[in-house]
Design a protein around this motif. Structure first.
Motif, PDB file in Angstrom:
ATOM      1  N   ALA A 187       3.535  -3.223  -1.722  1.00 38.28           N
ATOM      2  CA  ALA A 187       4.807  -2.683  -1.954  1.00 38.28           C
ATOM      3  C   ALA A 187       5.923  -3.314  -1.258  1.00 38.28           C
ATOM      4  CB  ALA A 187       4.806  -1.064  -1.627  1.00 38.28           C
ATOM      5  N   GLY A 188       5.982  -4.441  -1.130  1.00 36.47           N
ATOM      6  CA  GLY A 188       7.138  -5.332  -0.588  1.00 36.47           C
ATOM      7  C   GLY A 188       7.070  -5.005   0.881  1.00 36.47           C
ATOM      8  N   GLY A 189       5.934  -4.996   1.484  1.00 38.52           N
ATOM      9  CA  GLY A 189       5.887  -4.751   3.054  1.00 38.52           C
ATOM     10  C   GLY A 189       6.029  -3.179   3.609  1.00 38.52           C
ATOM     11  N   ARG A 190       6.203  -2.504   2.562  1.00 38.44           N
ATOM     12  CA  ARG A 190       6.340  -1.080   3.003  1.00 38.44           C
ATOM     13  C   ARG A 190       5.103  -0.416   3.188  1.00 38.44           C
ATOM     14  NH1 ARG A 190       9.618  -1.488  -1.673  1.00 38.44           N
ATOM     15  NH2 ARG A 190       8.112   0.144  -2.574  1.00 38.44           N
ATOM     16  N   ALA A 191       3.768  -0.833   2.951  1.00 38.53           N
ATOM     17  CA  ALA A 191       2.772  -0.261   3.083  1.00 38.53           C
ATOM     18  C   ALA A 191       1.488  -1.300   3.666  1.00 38.53           C
ATOM     19  CB  ALA A 191       2.164   0.268   1.788  1.00 38.53           C
ATOM     20  N   LEU A 192       0.700  -0.801   4.717  1.00 40.71           N
ATOM     21  CA  LEU A 192      -0.366  -1.603   5.098  1.00 40.71           C
ATOM     22  C   LEU A 192      -1.701  -1.393   4.343  1.00 40.71           C
ATOM     23  CD1 LEU A 192      -1.767  -3.643   7.300  1.00 40.71           C
ATOM     24  CD2 LEU A 192      -1.776  -1.764   8.773  1.00 40.71           C
ATOM     25  N   TYR A 193      -2.473  -2.341   3.863  1.00 43.38           N
ATOM     26  CA  TYR A 193      -3.687  -2.029   3.514  1.00 43.38           C
ATOM     27  C   TYR A 193      -4.796  -2.602   4.431  1.00 43.38           C
ATOM     28  CZ  TYR A 193      -8.102  -2.602   0.962  1.00 43.38           C
ATOM     29  OH  TYR A 193      -9.329  -2.781   0.577  1.00 43.38           O
ATOM     30  N   LEU A 194      -5.936  -1.878   4.754  1.00 37.69           N
ATOM     31  CA  LEU A 194      -6.669  -2.133   5.612  1.00 37.69           C
ATOM     32  C   LEU A 194      -7.939  -1.639   5.234  1.00 37.69           C
ATOM     33  CD1 LEU A 194      -7.620  -3.148   8.592  1.00 37.69           C
ATOM     34  CD2 LEU A 194      -7.084  -1.038   9.297  1.00 37.69           C
TER      35      LEU A 194
END
Length: 211
Positions: A187-194
């Motif tokens: 989301a354009g850097g608004r969320a981190l997936y891990l």
């Protein structure tokens, strides 16, 4: 095979997902077919196969040795402690094993797996797959990793094929299946997936540096 199933059923009585026969022991002691299965909302599908059986990739499995996968799944749940979802995911270890299915149902052949499948075009066919002995195949892998077209560390040889195209852009959940962890921004850097397959460092970097 009866000993393995008996031990698995006894250990599963503990009722939790951390007290089970180790998944690598299933693959290390029982034969398996040259395909790997995956469960989806609309049934059981072939998601990985040796090159010789690549035509089966993406096919829905209607029966195994004349038996319904859904019915077998219900029987298999007694061999895995923990939640029903946990047992459901790992039931493929039994469904892929001629040894195990023969022990459960003596009429099922011990030397092969007989699949009746429907391919993506709606055509039905029957395939007989020979039993592969433990020394000639690869160990168990977390079910979710099998969807990735990236070769797995545990695979023996280079003749395994995956359902998904290796050139396609993969969703984050299927990236870097050979590493213990993967992170990316969404989301354009608004969320981190891990995702963490294992909580440890690997040869490439430390867990702390990657996150």
């Amino acid at each position: 095979a009866q000993l393995v199933l008996g031990a698995a059923e006894a250990v599963a009585l503990a009722g939790n997902g951390h007290t089970n026969v180790n998944v690598d022991e299933w693959r290390g002691m029982l034969s398996s077919a040259p395909v790997r299965f995956g469960w989806f909302a609309d049934g059981l599908f072939v998601i990985r196969a040796r090159a010789a059986d690549a035509a089966l990739l993406g096919a829905r499995v209607e029966t195994i040795d004349g038996l319904s996968p859904a019915a077998l799944d219900g029987e298999i749940r007694r061999y895995f402690g923990g939640t029903p979802e946990h047992a459901h995911a790992w039931s493929v270890l039994v469904l892929e094993s001629p040894d195990a299915l023969h022990a459960m149902h003596p009429d099922a052949p011990e030397d092969r797996l007989v699949l009746h499948v429907t391919d993506a075009n709606g055509s039905e066919r029957t395939a007989e797959l020979p039993a592969v002995q433990p020394k000639d195949t690869f160990g168990a892998s977390v079910p979710g990793r099998l969807l990735s077209p990236i070769p797995l560390n545990v695979e023996k040889g280079t003749d395994w094929r995956a359902l998904l195209d290796s050139n396609a852009e993969l969703p984050p959940s299927l990236r870097e299946p050979r590493r213990p962890f993967h992170s990316s921004t969404l989301a354009g850097g608004r969320a981190l997936y891990l995702h963490l397959w294992q909580v440890r460092d690997d040869d490439g970097s430390t867990l702390d540096a990657s996150i």
